[in-house]
Design an enzyme around this catalytic site. Structure first.
Site, mmCIF file in Angstrom:
data_model
loop_
_atom_site.group_PDB
_atom_site.id
_atom_site.type_symbol
_atom_site.label_atom_id
_atom_site.label_comp_id
_atom_site.label_asym_id
_atom_site.label_seq_id
_atom_site.Cartn_x
_atom_site.Cartn_y
_atom_site.Cartn_z
ATOM 1 N N ASP A 21 38.940 38.390 70.929
ATOM 2 C CA ASP A 21 38.661 37.486 72.055
ATOM 3 C C ASP A 21 37.160 37.188 72.125
ATOM 4 O OD1 ASP A 21 39.229 35.925 74.202
ATOM 5 O OD2 ASP A 21 39.714 37.565 75.579
ATOM 6 N N GLY A 24 35.026 31.552 71.952
ATOM 7 C CA GLY A 24 34.590 30.382 72.726
ATOM 8 C C GLY A 24 33.335 30.699 73.530
ATOM 9 N N ARG A 25 33.330 31.853 74.200
ATOM 10 C CA ARG A 25 32.157 32.217 75.022
ATOM 11 C C ARG A 25 30.926 32.455 74.155
ATOM 12 N NH1 ARG A 25 35.355 36.627 78.239
ATOM 13 N NH2 ARG A 25 36.876 36.034 76.640
ATOM 14 N N ARG A 34 33.367 25.256 70.620
ATOM 15 C CA ARG A 34 34.228 26.437 70.486
ATOM 16 C C ARG A 34 34.602 26.733 69.023
ATOM 17 N NH1 ARG A 34 36.603 28.374 74.834
ATOM 18 N NH2 ARG A 34 38.390 29.005 73.584
ATOM 19 N N HIS A 38 34.964 30.105 66.486
ATOM 20 C CA HIS A 38 36.117 30.542 65.681
ATOM 21 C C HIS A 38 35.711 30.744 64.222
ATOM 22 C CE1 HIS A 38 38.677 30.140 69.092
ATOM 23 N NE2 HIS A 38 38.656 28.828 69.129
ATOM 24 N N THR A 67 51.692 32.230 71.107
ATOM 25 C CA THR A 67 52.500 31.056 71.472
ATOM 26 C C THR A 67 51.838 30.312 72.645
ATOM 27 O OG1 THR A 67 53.867 32.500 72.838
ATOM 28 C CG2 THR A 67 54.728 31.974 70.679
ATOM 29 N N LEU A 132 45.601 47.903 51.405
ATOM 30 C CA LEU A 132 45.490 47.614 52.845
ATOM 31 C C LEU A 132 46.478 46.494 53.149
ATOM 32 C CD1 LEU A 132 43.761 47.666 55.592
ATOM 33 C CD2 LEU A 132 42.566 45.742 54.629
ATOM 34 N N ARG A 189 40.332 45.399 71.933
ATOM 35 C CA ARG A 189 40.211 44.024 72.448
ATOM 36 C C ARG A 189 38.749 43.762 72.760
ATOM 37 N NH1 ARG A 189 43.852 40.264 76.300
ATOM 38 N NH2 ARG A 189 42.480 38.472 76.191
ATOM 39 N N GLU A 208 46.213 54.093 71.628
ATOM 40 C CA GLU A 208 44.967 54.222 72.375
ATOM 41 C C GLU A 208 44.356 52.832 72.523
ATOM 42 O OE1 GLU A 208 43.695 56.949 73.732
ATOM 43 O OE2 GLU A 208 45.411 58.097 73.004
HETATM 44 C C1 FPP Z 1 39.977 34.114 70.993
HETATM 45 O O1 FPP Z 1 38.740 33.617 71.408
HETATM 46 C C2 FPP Z 1 40.267 33.772 69.635
HETATM 47 C C3 FPP Z 1 41.364 33.093 69.181
HETATM 48 C C4 FPP Z 1 42.431 32.576 70.045
HETATM 49 C C5 FPP Z 1 41.542 32.798 67.782
HETATM 50 C C6 FPP Z 1 41.127 33.871 66.838
HETATM 51 C C7 FPP Z 1 40.988 33.259 65.537
HETATM 52 C C8 FPP Z 1 40.067 33.540 64.598
HETATM 53 C C9 FPP Z 1 39.047 34.593 64.675
HETATM 54 C C10 FPP Z 1 40.092 32.759 63.361
HETATM 55 C C11 FPP Z 1 41.406 32.974 62.650
HETATM 56 C C12 FPP Z 1 41.213 33.221 61.259
HETATM 57 C C13 FPP Z 1 41.771 34.174 60.519
HETATM 58 C C14 FPP Z 1 41.555 34.135 59.050
HETATM 59 C C15 FPP Z 1 42.574 35.281 61.076
HETATM 60 P P1 FPP Z 1 38.752 32.577 72.607
HETATM 61 O O2 FPP Z 1 38.767 31.217 72.029
HETATM 62 O O3 FPP Z 1 39.876 32.874 73.522
HETATM 63 O O4 FPP Z 1 37.392 32.875 73.275
HETATM 64 P P2 FPP Z 1 37.035 32.690 74.837
HETATM 65 O O5 FPP Z 1 37.937 33.617 75.596
HETATM 66 O O6 FPP Z 1 35.609 33.098 74.901
HETATM 67 O O7 FPP Z 1 37.256 31.257 75.172
#
Ligand code: FPP
Length: 249
Positions: A21, A24-25, A34, A38, A67, A132, A189, A208
């Site tokens: 998580d 975006g922030r 955003r 990513h 989803t 892995l 998380r 945990e």
């Molecule tokens: C949450 O941050 C992140 C996601 C919903 C997407 C996670 C995806 C990646 C790290 C890229 C995927 C790539 C691979 C290869 C696994 P957020 O957008 O919810 O952040 P915020 O809460 O700050 O808005």
């Protein structure tokens, strides 16, 4: 700078799950879009996989798209899917060479066609690797997974393949997307939210939980090692009392 803690190599979790998580922030704090966050998050994924291999962690599960994430603006959803396809195409050779097996959980048939095809090809290509296992949760909902498993159990009961007293926890587990994957010992998380968000609800029963304020793109090797050290200090009692866990102390 904090020193890297010594880890007990006899007590490395076999399976660590991540809710990634804060992309975006992280991007917003830098005055960026955003998707920039990513893309930086993909770099963290790569570093965490590398560190997990060094430590001998056997399974990593990463919540890459829920989803519920379809509700995001369409350009962000499209950008995330493109990032995924790009990351797989850039990394699959090295993953395969390093013995990484790719698995997915969730309804990947509901993803855009190019995404689905690249996941199928990468999972097929890496299926015999065992260094892995990287499990990507994509278009995943734990509640949906439990409903699907319940429907399968119902069919097995109706057809007489199993009888009610035989429907054990391990049988039910084998009907989930995660069949053959051990439950995670540790869930991490990032980014300060302390919730599970419809992720691995059955599998996390005794896991945990570790919540950190660090945004995912900043979650790298050192913090991962510190998280494992934190895990190693915990006493996992599974409903028993302390003396039953460490009878000689
Ligand atoms: C949450 O941050 C992140 C996601 C919903 C997407 C996670 C995806 C990646 C790290 C890229 C995927 C790539 C691979 C290869 C696994 P957020 O957008 O919810 O952040 P915020 O809460 O700050 O808005």
């Amino acid at each position: 700078m904090t020193a890297t803690p010594q880890l007990d190599l006899q007590n490395i979790p076999k399976h660590v799950a991540f809710i990634m998580d804060g992309n975006g922030r992280w991007a917003k704090n830098k005055g960026q879009q955003r998707l920039f966050g990513h893309a930086a998050g993909v770099e963290s994924v790569k570093e965490i996989i590398k560190t997990a291999r060094e430590l001998g962690i056997a399974y990593l599960t990463m919540y890459a798209f829920s989803t519920e994430n379809w509700a995001r603006p369409s350009d962000e959803v499209e950008g995330l899917m493109n990032l995924l396809v790009e990351a797989i195409s850039n990394e699959v050779d090295e993953m395969h060479q390093k013995g990484v097996r790719l698995l997915t959980i969730g309804d990947i048939q509901g993803l855009p066609g190019n995404c689905y095809q690249s996941l199928l090809a990468a999972t097929e290509r890496t299926k015999n690797n065992r260094e892995l296992t990287l499990v990507l949760a994509l278009n995943y909902s734990a509640r949906q997974e439990i409903i699907q498993a319940t429907l399968k159990a119902h069919e097995l009961l109706q057809s007489g393949s199993i009888s009610t007293p035989e429907l054990t926890e391990s049988q039910f587990s084998s009907l989930l997307n995660t069949k053959d994957i051990p439950d995670p010992e540790l869930l991490i998380r990032t980014s300060g939210e302390c919730r599970i968000s419809n992720f691995l609800l059955w599998q996390l029963s005794y896991t945990e939980l570790l919540f950190t304020d660090t945004h995912w793109p900043d979650f790298r090797r050192n913090e991962f090692i510190n998280a494992i050290a934190n895990y190693q200090k915990r006493e996992r009692r599974f409903g028993m009392v302390s003396e039953q866990i460490q009878p000689n102390e």
